[in-house]
Scaffold this active site. Structure first.
Site, short mmCIF file in Angstrom:
data_model
loop_
_atom_site.label_atom_id
_atom_site.label_comp_id
_atom_site.label_asym_id
_atom_site.label_seq_id
_atom_site.Cartn_x
_atom_site.Cartn_y
_atom_site.Cartn_z
N ASP A 1 0.79 -1.24 0.00
CA ASP A 1 0.00 0.00 0.00
C ASP A 1 0.81 1.28 0.00
O ASP A 1 0.29 2.35 0.25
CB ASP A 1 -0.97 -0.01 1.18
CG ASP A 1 -0.28 0.31 2.49
OD1 ASP A 1 0.81 -0.23 2.72
OD2 ASP A 1 -0.83 1.11 3.25
N GLU A 2 2.09 1.17 -0.28
CA GLU A 2 2.95 2.35 -0.22
C GLU A 2 3.95 2.34 -1.36
O GLU A 2 4.49 1.30 -1.68
CB GLU A 2 3.83 2.25 1.03
CG GLU A 2 3.43 3.07 2.20
CD GLU A 2 4.45 2.87 3.30
OE1 GLU A 2 5.51 3.49 3.26
OE2 GLU A 2 4.18 2.04 4.18
MG LIG Z 1 -0.71 2.72 4.68
#
Ligand SMILES: [Mg+2]
Length: 369
Positions: free
Chosen positions: A118-119
């Site tokens: 998620d990054e």
């Molecule tokens: Mg995050």
């Protein structure tokens, strides 16, 4: 080179100034669960095992208000928040969304460095849209993530990775923060060292023992002193304390597919409407193929329904797709059997994989994404 000269070179020469965006999905796993199960919305949710030895993998913002956070033993989390709802992780779902957001990034820049599902860091100094303002670009990416996944992301914009990551954390959730070259050094001075990327709890304690609590304190130490206590990583600390970080964004992913997709203003129900919509997407993909000489053997149709359910259908041929109309026919052949549909179609996408260069005997071909 002295610190002052170093700082000058960032603001002085436009050519040296990088534009880095750090994108971070907000409470990712927990947000996905709340998106997919309306009963969980607005409630304290922990993704992870509820059993004795369980650990919280992610906590919703409602749960965080009670002091629940990731890596916390589930038992401790439950003590802090008796109403906490535990949900089993669904990594396949998270991975699918992760790929979706990476596809969005790829529309803007080929230089993407994912840190986790998620990054990611994006180097947008040169970007595919020719947008001069990194802030505008970051806002566009955030809007697109929201439109295509129904989830929010926070963005940090700055002139290096260290500061971009700090910036994305600054206005969470659903926020954007910019640290300009002028702001950088002062921003770091006020920062507690435990907030530095790469300073874990143990290092933070050790620094505290040496009287180093903030970026300002860290900046006051000589490189030699830091090396004595922290070894190899010291020069990163030394320069980070000055807002300087020359680490490049490493794009080591290989392009495995070429594709395009479109989210519609209104859901589509009729086959004819969907077929016409797919034609436009085929045009986009084929334009790219023409320009790059890339051809694929596998054609994949992606359909997202009104409830965000995603299905894919694909077909692999012996030979790469040769013409635009061939691609359209293949896409159509995957689309038609899906009708009639129960739910409206929110998004259609088409992609080619098993890529090769046009006319190449060697099917292996890769392009950095
Ligand atoms: Mg995050």
């Amino acid at each position: 080179m002295g610190t002052e000269e170093r700082a000058e070179s960032f603001s002085g020469e436009a050519g040296r100034l990088r534009k880095i965006i750090h994108i971070d999905m907000d409470a990712f796993y927990a947000s996905v669960e709340q998106r997919d199960n309306p009963d969980l919305r607005g409630k304290p949710v922990a993704v992870g095992g509820s059993r004795e030895r369980g650990v919280v993998a992610a906590a919703s913002y409602e749960a965080r208000k009670f002091g629940v956070h990731s890596a916390m033993p589930s038992i401790a989390a439950k003590r802090k928040c008796p109403d906490l709802i535990f949900v089993k992780p669904r990594f396949d779902a998270y991975k699918a969304i992760s790929l979706q957001i990476r596809e969005i990034f790829a529309e803007y820049t080929p230089i993407i460095e994912p840190l986790s599902l998620d990054e990611a860091y994006l180097d947008v100094t040169e970007n595919l849209k020719g947008i001069a303002l990194a802030t505008q670009l970051a806002e566009e990416i955030r809007a697109k993530i929201r439109a295509e996944t129904g989830l929010t992301a926070s963005a940090g914009v700055s002139y290096n990775k260290f500061l971009a990551k700090l910036a994305s954390d600054h206005r969470k959730p659903d926020g954007l923060f910019v640290i300009t070259p002028k702001m950088g050094p002062a921003f770091v001075e006020t920062l507690p060292v435990r907030k530095f990327h790469g300073v874990g709890p143990a290092t933070a304690r050790k620094m505290s023992g040496l009287g180093i609590e903030t970026g300002f304190d860290l900046k006051g130490q000589t490189l030699e002193f830091l090396q004595q206590h922290f070894g190899k990583v010291s020069s990163y600390y030394y320069w980070a304390a000055r807002g300087v970080d020359d680490r490049p964004v490493r794009a080591d992913r290989i392009r495995k597919s070429v594709g395009a997709e479109n989210t519609f203003p209104a859901d589509l129900f009729a086959y004819e409407a969907a077929r016409d919509a797919l034609r436009e997407i085929v045009d986009k993909v084929w334009d790219y193929c023409e320009g790059s000489g890339i051809r694929g053997r596998t054609v994949t149709l992606k359909v997202k329904f009104a409830n965000f359910q995603i299905i894919t259908r694909s077909r692999t041929g012996q030979m790469p797709v040769r013409t635009r109309s061939e691609l359209e026919q293949l896409g159509d052949a995957l689309l038609e059997p899906l009708f009639p549909v129960v739910r409206g179609i929110r998004l259609l996408g088409i992609s080619m994989s098993s890529l090769g260069a046009e006319g190449a005997e060697q099917p292996e071909f890769s392009l950095p994404v």
